[in-house]
Scaffold this active site. Structure first.
Site, PDB file in Angstrom:
ATOM      1  N   ASN A  24       8.847  -9.256  -1.991  1.00  0.00           N
ATOM      2  CA  ASN A  24       8.713 -10.708  -2.143  1.00  0.00           C
ATOM      3  C   ASN A  24       7.259 -11.125  -2.363  1.00  0.00           C
ATOM      4  O   ASN A  24       6.967 -12.310  -2.517  1.00  0.00           O
ATOM      5  CB  ASN A  24       9.311 -11.448  -0.947  1.00  0.00           C
ATOM      6  CG  ASN A  24       8.528 -11.230   0.341  1.00  0.00           C
ATOM      7  OD1 ASN A  24       7.588 -10.423   0.394  1.00  0.00           O
ATOM      8  ND2 ASN A  24       8.920 -11.931   1.397  1.00  0.00           N
ATOM      9  N   TYR A  62       5.367  -7.976  15.885  1.00  0.00           N
ATOM     10  CA  TYR A  62       5.437  -6.758  15.061  1.00  0.00           C
ATOM     11  C   TYR A  62       6.063  -5.605  15.857  1.00  0.00           C
ATOM     12  O   TYR A  62       6.993  -4.941  15.381  1.00  0.00           O
ATOM     13  CB  TYR A  62       4.039  -6.379  14.597  1.00  0.00           C
ATOM     14  CG  TYR A  62       3.990  -5.159  13.693  1.00  0.00           C
ATOM     15  CD1 TYR A  62       4.597  -5.183  12.441  1.00  0.00           C
ATOM     16  CD2 TYR A  62       3.322  -4.006  14.079  1.00  0.00           C
ATOM     17  CE1 TYR A  62       4.548  -4.077  11.604  1.00  0.00           C
ATOM     18  CE2 TYR A  62       3.261  -2.900  13.250  1.00  0.00           C
ATOM     19  CZ  TYR A  62       3.876  -2.938  12.014  1.00  0.00           C
ATOM     20  OH  TYR A  62       3.828  -1.837  11.198  1.00  0.00           O
ATOM     21  N   TYR A  90      23.894   1.780  13.580  1.00  0.00           N
ATOM     22  CA  TYR A  90      24.612   2.046  12.328  1.00  0.00           C
ATOM     23  C   TYR A  90      24.888   3.542  12.172  1.00  0.00           C
ATOM     24  O   TYR A  90      25.944   3.949  11.660  1.00  0.00           O
ATOM     25  CB  TYR A  90      23.817   1.532  11.123  1.00  0.00           C
ATOM     26  CG  TYR A  90      24.235   0.149  10.680  1.00  0.00           C
ATOM     27  CD1 TYR A  90      25.010  -0.027   9.543  1.00  0.00           C
ATOM     28  CD2 TYR A  90      23.858  -0.984  11.397  1.00  0.00           C
ATOM     29  CE1 TYR A  90      25.404  -1.300   9.122  1.00  0.00           C
ATOM     30  CE2 TYR A  90      24.239  -2.253  10.991  1.00  0.00           C
ATOM     31  CZ  TYR A  90      25.017  -2.412   9.861  1.00  0.00           C
ATOM     32  OH  TYR A  90      25.412  -3.661   9.457  1.00  0.00           O
ATOM     33  N   GLY A 124       2.342  -7.969  -0.528  1.00  0.00           N
ATOM     34  CA  GLY A 124       2.177  -6.993  -1.591  1.00  0.00           C
ATOM     35  C   GLY A 124       1.460  -7.580  -2.797  1.00  0.00           C
ATOM     36  O   GLY A 124       1.275  -8.792  -2.905  1.00  0.00           O
ATOM     37  N   PHE A 155       0.828  -1.212   0.000  1.00  0.00           N
ATOM     38  CA  PHE A 155       0.000   0.000   0.000  1.00  0.00           C
ATOM     39  C   PHE A 155       0.867   1.268   0.000  1.00  0.00           C
ATOM     40  O   PHE A 155       0.883   2.033  -0.963  1.00  0.00           O
ATOM     41  CB  PHE A 155      -0.933  -0.047   1.214  1.00  0.00           C
ATOM     42  CG  PHE A 155      -1.556   1.262   1.604  1.00  0.00           C
ATOM     43  CD1 PHE A 155      -2.204   2.047   0.660  1.00  0.00           C
ATOM     44  CD2 PHE A 155      -1.502   1.709   2.918  1.00  0.00           C
ATOM     45  CE1 PHE A 155      -2.780   3.261   1.029  1.00  0.00           C
ATOM     46  CE2 PHE A 155      -2.070   2.907   3.293  1.00  0.00           C
ATOM     47  CZ  PHE A 155      -2.709   3.684   2.344  1.00  0.00           C
TER      48      PHE A 155
END
Length: 329
Positions: free
Chosen positions: A34, A147, A161, A38, A13
């Site tokens: 993948n 999640y 990072y 989607g 989306f």
């Protein structure tokens, strides 16, 4: 030369709308997905565009993109309860392994990367509205933890990072977003209500309906994300609409919008479902000069018209999913 951007979750989306925006801005867009949640129909209009290419790939495995990259948007993740309760391990992997792979790619390419985090990092909040300096109230071992914790880890490794490698990173905490290309069967409030209305069913409200949500139209969300990527700010930023409404009042709005003659039925609240959601967007206003422009009435009319255009077969596939095994006993 055109700036090159990799967008993961490109067939989803939000990802598909981001592909549209960056092509409009003159970028060469590399979409990656993948297709576990989607749908290629969201981006099929781009397949013949000279500034777009698609890679069918799972970012939890090694990610290779030939040539230079200027930017990366990491939006590859299940984002609805239906999805991450169905595929919990994949959800954890894309937030951890997938994010690690893409941060490594950004380091190799010297690219700036924006990570799609979520309001779910706040859990069931004890602070209202939720600002970026609130650390959250999350049940790490509950069904939604797959999640919530994937996203919280995603933020942690991104900042590692940034601090250790000096990588240019951005973190967007995305609140409820809606608009065309949402899936009717993804379990989120708006497609669930509209799907029931279009099928002539009563609307299902979980709990007493007094829990709140704040809905941001997709065009506003994309604008906020674009501004954040182009900013020089590395700490998390809430991107959402602070216009708060109860689920019960919103169900009434859907009934009025669709003109159906149906009632509201109540079912038990799923475990750890947050009772309040409202972003404090002071940081976005100050740093990005951003705030939402589309009122819910206008955005919902656009969204409803999109769903009305779906086929009968697509509507039948969107029948309401059963949360019963995840409901607190």
């Amino acid at each position: 030369m055109k700036k090159r951007i990799l967008i993961t979750g490109a067939a989803g989306f939000l990802g598909s709308h981001l592909c549209d925006r960056f092509i409009k801005e003159g970028f060469f867009v590399i979409g990656m997905d993948n297709l576990i949640t989607g749908d290629l129909k969201n981006i099929e209009h781009l397949f013949k565009h000279p500034n777009f290419e698609f890679h069918h790939h799972d970012v939890t495995t090694f990610v290779y993109v030939p040539g230079s990259l200027d930017y990366i948007l990491h939006f590859a993740s299940p984002a609805s309860p239906i999805d991450y309760l169905k595929i919990p391990i994949q959800t954890l992997k894309v937030g951890s392994l997938g994010t690690h792979n893409l941060l490594g790619l950004a380091k190799e390419k010297n690219a700036r990367i924006l990570i799609a985090s979520t309001s779910e990092v706040y859990g069931d909040p004890e602070v209202h509205p939720q600002s970026e300096d609130y650390y959250g109230n999350v049940n790490t071992i509950g069904p939604r933890g797959v999640y919530d914790e994937a996203k919280r880890f995603q933020e942690s490794i991104t900042m590692a990072y940034h601090r250790f490698h000096g990588l240019e990173t951005r973190i967007a905490r995305i609140f409820n977003t809606y608009g065309p290309r949402m899936r009717l069967n993804d379990g989120r409030v708006i497609p669930a209500f509209i799907g029931q209305a279009l099928r002539g069913e009563d609307l299902t409200v979980f709990g007493d309906g007094k829990q709140t949500r704040s809905f941001c139209f997709v065009d506003d969300q994309v604008e906020g994300l674009f501004r954040l990527l182009m900013s020089d700010y590395s700490d998390p930023v809430n991107i959402g609409n602070p216009d708060e409404i109860t689920i019960l009042d919103f169900a009434e709005e859907i009934i009025n919008l669709t003109g159906i003659n149906k009632k509201i039925i109540f079912k038990p609240l799923p475990q750890d479902d947050p009772l309040q959601r409202q972003p404090d967007i002071s940081r976005a206003r100050e740093i990005l000069g951003w705030e939402p422009k589309v009122y819910r009435k206008e955005g919902m009319k656009i969204t409803y018209n999109y769903f009305k255009g779906l086929t009968k077969e697509e509507l039948e596939k969107s029948e309401h999913k059963d949360f019963s095994k995840h409901i607190r006993k």
